[in-house]
Write a protein that holds these residues in place. Structure first.
Motif: not given
Length: 277
Positions: A161-162, A172, A174-175, A183-185, A214
């Motif tokens: 996630r990071d 990376s 975004n989804y 919105i997450q990564t 994602g």
């Protein structure tokens, strides 16, 4: 040292099961046991018959100078049904219910014997596909990914996630999370996969499929191909799925947080063609 047949059979069986999906030349066994190829072929016939009778898997012989023998893990339908029923029983306890309609599954995901059997079930569904790597998202899906990878004999890549300094250069994306619509990564090291690889993605729980979608987008960023999706538990959801081609073992039909009841049914493993001969 001359090996007895009983010794060869035990050692050969162990080696085959430790190296699934790997083509092993007959000369390897002949040299290891100082035996004629004809004797090795007879031994392999015994192993093949036993594997098939006991539902352990298939032993495929590839003829020719570049040929050999390959062990393909396979789970009979009766064993799959047994695992599904076991999961339904375990997951049906009311104390597993978490806020938001999720289930506590950490203890099951940490059970090596259960994960090994689940990994073999999913490996059976994809045993005739060429798969180069298993992908999952940290952290809950890691044990499932490694269990599947063990039986397909391929590596695992973990999407995070990071960014971590230990990952080096990363890609990376975004989804949109399927359930929260946030919105997450997703982040994956550039060294994790090579262009053109065929990827199987897996996760422990799926609601709408945002995380799966994602990972699918991330695979495309690496110019790789998605082979399929393996999900331990899918949730009944009124919204349209973001992924449609997936295998699941258990479906969470309904939860009642007030009464603390959980309704579980069989997933789509068999309806999707899992374990077809």
């Amino acid at each position: 040292m001359k090996w007895k047949r009983s010794e060869r059979l035990v050692d050969m069986t162990h080696y085959l099961m430790e190296h699934p999906q790997q083509l092993i030349p007959l000369t390897f066994f002949a040299d290891s046991y100082q035996s004629a190829k004809s004797s090795i072929s007879e031994d392999l016939s015994i192993v093949k018959e036993t594997f098939e009778d006991r539902g352990i898997g298939l032993l495929v012989t590839v003829p020719g100078a570049a040929g050999g023998v390959k062990y393909i893990p396979k789970v009979p339908d009766s064993a799959v049904v047994s695992i599904i029923n076991e999961l339904k029983l375990e997951l049906g306890h009311s104390d597993r219910l978490l806020p938001g309609g999720y289930l506590f599954m950490t203890d099951l995901l940490g059970n090596p014997e259960l994960m090994n059997r689940i990994g073999k079930v999913f490996a059976s569904a994809f045993c005739d596909q060429k798969i180069d790597v298993i992908m999952t998202v940290a952290t809950k899906g890691i044990s499932i990914a490694h269990a599947i990878a063990r039986h397909l004999n391929v590596p695992v890549v973990v999407v995070r996630r990071d960014n971590k300094v230990t990952e080096g250069s990363t890609v990376s994306i975004n989804y949109v999370s399927g359930s929260s619509r946030r919105i997450q990564t997703m982040v994956l090291s550039k060294r994790s996969m090579k262009s053109g690889q065929r990827v199987l993605i897996t996760d422990d729980f799926m609601k709408v499929g945002g995380t799966m979608n994602g990972m699918k987008n991330l695979i495309e960023e690496f110019d790789c191909t998605l082979v399929g999706c393996a999900v331990l538990v899918e949730a009944e959801h009124p919204d349209e799925r973001l992924v449609s081609d997936y295998f699941s073992l258990v479906k969470l039909k309904e939860v009642n947080e007030k009464d603390r009841t959980i309704e579980l049914t069989e997933g789509n493993y068999f309806s999707k063609g899992g374990n077809e001969e």
